[in-house]
Design an enzyme around this catalytic site. Structure first.
Site, short mmCIF file in Angstrom:
data_model
loop_
_atom_site.label_atom_id
_atom_site.label_comp_id
_atom_site.label_asym_id
_atom_site.label_seq_id
_atom_site.Cartn_x
_atom_site.Cartn_y
_atom_site.Cartn_z
CB CYS A 1 -9.25 3.14 0.24
SG CYS A 1 -9.82 1.46 0.41
CB ALA B 1 -11.84 -5.75 11.75
CG ASP C 1 -5.56 1.33 5.74
OD1 ASP C 1 -6.40 1.88 5.01
OD2 ASP C 1 -4.43 0.98 5.33
CE1 TYR D 1 -4.25 -1.61 0.06
CE2 TYR D 1 -2.88 -3.32 1.01
CZ TYR D 1 -4.05 -2.93 0.41
OH TYR D 1 -5.03 -3.85 0.14
NE ARG E 1 3.46 2.65 4.98
CZ ARG E 1 2.79 2.12 3.95
NH1 ARG E 1 1.67 1.47 4.14
NH2 ARG E 1 3.27 2.23 2.73
CG ASP F 1 -5.23 -8.41 7.65
OD1 ASP F 1 -5.01 -7.23 7.31
OD2 ASP F 1 -5.68 -9.26 6.86
N1 SAH Z 1 -2.88 -0.78 6.57
C1 SAH Z 1 -2.30 -1.64 5.55
C2 SAH Z 1 -3.25 -1.88 4.39
C3 SAH Z 1 -4.59 -2.46 4.75
S1 SAH Z 1 -5.41 -3.22 3.41
C4 SAH Z 1 -0.98 -1.06 5.09
O1 SAH Z 1 -0.66 0.11 5.38
O2 SAH Z 1 -0.22 -1.77 4.42
C5 SAH Z 1 -6.79 -3.97 4.13
C6 SAH Z 1 -6.50 -5.24 4.91
O3 SAH Z 1 -7.71 -5.62 5.54
C7 SAH Z 1 -6.07 -6.46 4.09
O4 SAH Z 1 -4.86 -6.94 4.61
C8 SAH Z 1 -7.18 -7.51 4.30
O5 SAH Z 1 -6.66 -8.82 4.47
C9 SAH Z 1 -7.79 -7.04 5.58
N2 SAH Z 1 -9.20 -7.35 5.79
C10 SAH Z 1 -10.22 -7.33 4.90
N3 SAH Z 1 -11.40 -7.55 5.50
C11 SAH Z 1 -11.13 -7.71 6.82
C12 SAH Z 1 -11.93 -7.95 7.98
N4 SAH Z 1 -13.25 -8.05 7.88
N5 SAH Z 1 -11.32 -8.04 9.16
C13 SAH Z 1 -9.98 -7.90 9.27
N6 SAH Z 1 -9.18 -7.68 8.22
C14 SAH Z 1 -9.74 -7.58 7.01
#
Ligand code: SAH
Length: 403
Positions: A346, A286, A306, A208, A215, A256
């Site tokens: 996003c 989550a 995120d 990302y 960050r 995650d």
């Molecule tokens: N913050 C990260 C990017 C996040 S992308 C960075 O800076 O690199 C979104 C993430 O959410 C992915 O890794 C995906 O596996 C996860 N994800 C998707 N749905 C989810 C859920 N319901 N609960 C937890 N994680 C989830």
């Protein structure tokens, strides 16, 4: 010019084209002369017959043509034209890469860099490309050659395995285009911190990159705090976790659904020297995990939310808003007084204004006083052309919980 097919606009449908918006929708078109093939160069004319723009045609898509040049004298079928566009985009990123502290960034951001449908990301000497429209897909050989010529990469790799290609009736594609097969994990440096990137199977083109500046902001916010505890929700490969520890966090909890992402995240911590760090990984949804943490009466000084895109179209907005509100309510309840929430969306379909209202609704419902102390967007290597506000998709708020 007469050799190129023409797209003639309907009466009074020329405003957006004159304002240099790169998308020409099917509804604005009166007729098409000369049977353009998918991706063909077309000359867009007003109803009255004035030349307005050059574009790439896509009969399958509601975005019937993607426009990229408004000067009739441009010769946009020449390699020279596209080399110029690529050089300009690449040069704009050089300051970011100049001191070696950062070796990965977006080099070409599609419409906003004047090359509709083309995304090019650098991960050290591995270049990852996405051909997302019929126009650039039809010229893939040319772009491949130009990218090799301009960037001299060890590897040119394609990750056009994304849903948007369906709208242009293009099948997903991924694989090696030039050079050596990429290593399983490409090592990059971002603001002096190390990360491993899986360009074959990782999200987007592997990392990302759009969150880099945010960050950095997180690290700067964590540093003056007294060894805060951090909850990193939707952690992926732990980008925010590494920055939080670099800023002096006492511990990080990553959440995650992807065990593989969390595993790569562990390796990312290790290669930055955080082997002994107080890090907990929770593999799970989550929406459930946040409730469990609440039941356990856990508290955090900093929470990052995120999530992936919740709204893909306007039709999804209501449901998505409920999702955003839910996780923000949970996060606000888990924060200590004085704690910080870094919350993102996003989804392009959710405006910054709506997002703020959603977070407001969440705070109201859980009875917490919350201030906005910062606003975030996508990193500077993901620019938004003023002519193309749709290019802005990432929005975030830094909130402080007063009590
Ligand atoms: N913050 C990260 C990017 C996040 S992308 C960075 O800076 O690199 C979104 C993430 O959410 C992915 O890794 C995906 O596996 C996860 N994800 C998707 N749905 C989810 C859920 N319901 N609960 C937890 N994680 C989830």
């Amino acid at each position: 010019m007469s050799e190129y097919p023409r797209v003639i606009l309907a009466p009074q449908r020329d405003v957006s084209v004159r304002r240099r918006h790169p998308w020409l929708f099917s509804g604005a078109i009166k007729r098409v002369e000369g049977a353009p093939k998918p991706g063909a160069l077309v000359a867009v004319h007003s109803f009255e017959g004035t030349f307005l723009a050059w574009g790439h045609y896509s009969a399958a898509s509601q975005i019937r043509a993607r426009l990229f040049a408004w000067d009739k004298r441009d010769a946009p079928e020449m390699a020279e034209f596209w080399r110029g566009r690529l050089e300009r985009a690449i040069a704009a990123r050089q300051p970011l890469l100049a001191n070696g502290d950062t070796t990965a960034c977006r080099l070409v951001n599609a419409e906003s860099d004047g090359i509709p449908g083309l995304v090019v990301d650098r991960y050290d000497d591995v270049i990852v490309v996405q051909y997302l429209s019929a126009g650039v897909d039809a010229r893939r050989e040319l772009f491949n050659e130009l990218l090799v010529e301009l960037l001299h990469p060890a590897t040119l790799y394609e990750r056009s395995d994304v849903d948007v290609r369906e709208k242009e009736r293009l099948a997903p594609r991924a694989g090696l285009l030039y050079g050596e097969e990429p290593p399983d994990i490409v090592e990059i440096v971002e603001n002096g911190l190390r990360f491993g990137v899986d360009v074959r199977r990782g999200h987007k083109t592997g990392f990302y990159l759009d969150q880099r500046d945010n960050r950095t902001l997180l690290r700067a916010a964590v540093t003056p705090l007294n060894a805060p505890t951090v909850l990193n929700v939707f952690a992926y490969t732990g980008g925010f976790a590494v920055y939080a520890l670099a800023g002096g966090a006492a511990g990080v909890t990553n959440v995650d659904t992807s065990a593989e992402a969390l595993r790569v995240g562990r390796a990312n911590l290790a290669c930055n020297g955080f082997v002994e760090a107080n890090v907990e990984d929770i593999e799970g949804d989550a929406f459930t995990v946040l409730r469990e943490l609440q039941t356990q009466k856990r508290r955090y000084d900093v929470v990052i939310l995120d999530p992936p895109k919740f709204a893909f179209t306007q039709g999804d907005v209501k449901r998505a808003a409920r999702g955003y509100k839910d996780i923000n309510m949970q996060a606000l309840q888990l924060l200590t007084s004085g704690g910080l929430l870094f919350t993102f969306s996003c989804s392009g379909a959710i405006s910054a204004d709506l997002f703020q209202k959603i977070v407001f609704g969440a705070a109201l419902d859980v009875k917490r006083d919350v201030q906005i102390i910062g606003r975030m967007t996508q990193s500077s290597d993901h620019p938004v052309a003023l002519t193309f506000p749709e290019g802005e998709y990432l929005k975030g708020l830094v909130c402080r919980v007063v009590r």
